[in-house]
Design a protein around this motif. Sequence first.
Motif, short mmCIF file in Angstrom:
data_model
loop_
_atom_site.label_atom_id
_atom_site.label_comp_id
_atom_site.label_asym_id
_atom_site.label_seq_id
_atom_site.Cartn_x
_atom_site.Cartn_y
_atom_site.Cartn_z
N LEU A 137 -27.64 121.68 -28.32
CA LEU A 137 -26.51 121.65 -29.24
C LEU A 137 -26.85 120.77 -30.43
O LEU A 137 -27.70 119.87 -30.34
CB LEU A 137 -25.27 121.10 -28.53
CG LEU A 137 -24.73 121.90 -27.34
CD1 LEU A 137 -23.53 121.19 -26.74
CD2 LEU A 137 -24.40 123.32 -27.73
N ASP A 141 -21.70 120.50 -33.65
CA ASP A 141 -20.94 121.07 -32.54
C ASP A 141 -19.98 120.00 -32.03
O ASP A 141 -20.36 118.85 -31.80
CB ASP A 141 -21.89 121.51 -31.43
CG ASP A 141 -21.21 122.35 -30.36
OD1 ASP A 141 -20.20 121.89 -29.79
OD2 ASP A 141 -21.70 123.45 -30.07
N SER A 142 -18.73 120.38 -31.82
CA SER A 142 -17.70 119.41 -31.39
C SER A 142 -18.01 118.81 -30.03
O SER A 142 -17.50 117.74 -29.68
CB SER A 142 -16.32 120.09 -31.35
OG SER A 142 -16.32 121.18 -30.44
N LYS A 143 -18.86 119.46 -29.24
CA LYS A 143 -19.22 118.92 -27.92
C LYS A 143 -20.17 117.73 -28.02
O LYS A 143 -20.33 116.98 -27.05
CB LYS A 143 -19.86 120.01 -27.06
CG LYS A 143 -18.97 121.21 -26.76
CD LYS A 143 -19.68 122.15 -25.79
CE LYS A 143 -18.89 123.43 -25.55
NZ LYS A 143 -18.90 124.31 -26.73
N VAL A 144 -20.83 117.58 -29.16
CA VAL A 144 -21.81 116.50 -29.32
C VAL A 144 -21.07 115.24 -29.77
O VAL A 144 -20.80 115.02 -30.95
CB VAL A 144 -22.91 116.89 -30.31
CG1 VAL A 144 -23.88 115.72 -30.50
CG2 VAL A 144 -23.67 118.11 -29.80
N ASN A 145 -20.76 114.40 -28.80
CA ASN A 145 -20.10 113.12 -29.06
C ASN A 145 -20.90 112.01 -28.38
O ASN A 145 -22.03 112.24 -27.92
CB ASN A 145 -18.65 113.16 -28.55
CG ASN A 145 -18.57 113.60 -27.09
OD1 ASN A 145 -19.53 113.46 -26.32
ND2 ASN A 145 -17.43 114.14 -26.68
N GLU A 147 -20.48 110.54 -25.54
CA GLU A 147 -20.72 110.82 -24.12
C GLU A 147 -21.86 111.82 -23.93
O GLU A 147 -22.69 111.69 -23.03
CB GLU A 147 -19.44 111.34 -23.45
CG GLU A 147 -18.37 110.29 -23.25
CD GLU A 147 -17.52 110.06 -24.50
OE1 GLU A 147 -17.77 110.71 -25.54
OE2 GLU A 147 -16.61 109.22 -24.43
N TYR A 148 -21.88 112.83 -24.78
CA TYR A 148 -22.94 113.84 -24.70
C TYR A 148 -24.31 113.19 -24.92
O TYR A 148 -25.25 113.41 -24.15
CB TYR A 148 -22.70 114.93 -25.74
CG TYR A 148 -23.80 115.95 -25.84
CD1 TYR A 148 -23.79 117.10 -25.05
CD2 TYR A 148 -24.87 115.78 -26.73
CE1 TYR A 148 -24.81 118.04 -25.14
CE2 TYR A 148 -25.90 116.71 -26.82
CZ TYR A 148 -25.86 117.84 -26.03
OH TYR A 148 -26.88 118.77 -26.11
N THR A 202 -21.79 106.69 -29.68
CA THR A 202 -20.66 107.27 -30.42
C THR A 202 -20.86 107.12 -31.92
O THR A 202 -20.59 108.05 -32.70
CB THR A 202 -19.34 106.60 -29.98
OG1 THR A 202 -19.14 106.84 -28.58
CG2 THR A 202 -18.16 107.15 -30.77
N THR A 209 -22.83 113.66 -37.74
CA THR A 209 -21.95 114.70 -38.26
C THR A 209 -21.65 114.48 -39.74
O THR A 209 -21.76 115.39 -40.57
CB THR A 209 -20.64 114.74 -37.46
OG1 THR A 209 -20.94 115.03 -36.09
CG2 THR A 209 -19.71 115.80 -38.00
#
Length: 275
Positions: A137, A141-145, A147-148, A202, A209
């Motif tokens: 990813l 991508d919104s999933k990449v935060n 925690e990811y 984070t 982004t």
Amino acid sequence: MPELPEVETVVRILRTKILGEQILDVKVYLNKFIKGNIDIPEFRKDIVGRTIAGIERIGKNIIFELQDKVLISHLRMTGKWFVFNKANFFESPHHLAVFTLSHDKILAFHDVRKFGTFHYQDQETYKTIDPINKVALEPLDSKVNGEYLQAKMQKSARHIKTLLLDQTLVAGIGNIYADEILFASKINPLKLGNQLDLSEYTQIAQNATLILKKAIEYGGTTINSYQSEQGVDGRFQRELQVHTRAGQNCYLCGSKIVKIKVNGRGTYYCPKCQF
């Protein structure tokens, strides 16, 4: 090497110039350029007559959608896509592939170092096989935060700069933007993945982004191997905070920007701001 913002810029420009055009002919001048079990005559026979129905990007890969087939292009170090009108096309020993299109257009892949690649695959399955199945990813991508990134990197004893360049962990970040992201996050590029906490990951995710979106807005960063089209340079180089600024004063604290090597890659950072 062009990174995510540069490749995205190229994709957007190609959409305005060749979307909907039909491929009337193609010449490929380097055998090893097309990867997989297909030779140049087979490639030409199958692709001629197809229409460019879509142009997308996955990581640093450009995806030309050709009905039930896709042509996957990776620019590598020095690859460029140029679109010509037939009247202003010029021959070059660095054109690895030349597509004659409808409406007197010519699309050329130009690559001085000859490291660029084509993969010609089925539309239905290309995302499940090499090279796309290995692409992680990306920060957009919104999933990449945080925690990811922490889940992907927290157990690693590699430098955080090196981890950000690993396209199997997070896609699209290259040398320039890794430096800029770490500066914005106030993280030393020599810090190890297992030394960072969730708040730092984070910060990296959020700044990645912001910086990549801004770089796309500015058309990428001009480097030796990149122009989005003939004569058009990326304007984000004017926004760089640390990359290529060795010996110059940090914009935040006034200290001298330092250049070091991290896993063989030239790396710029502020030793006072990044700790």
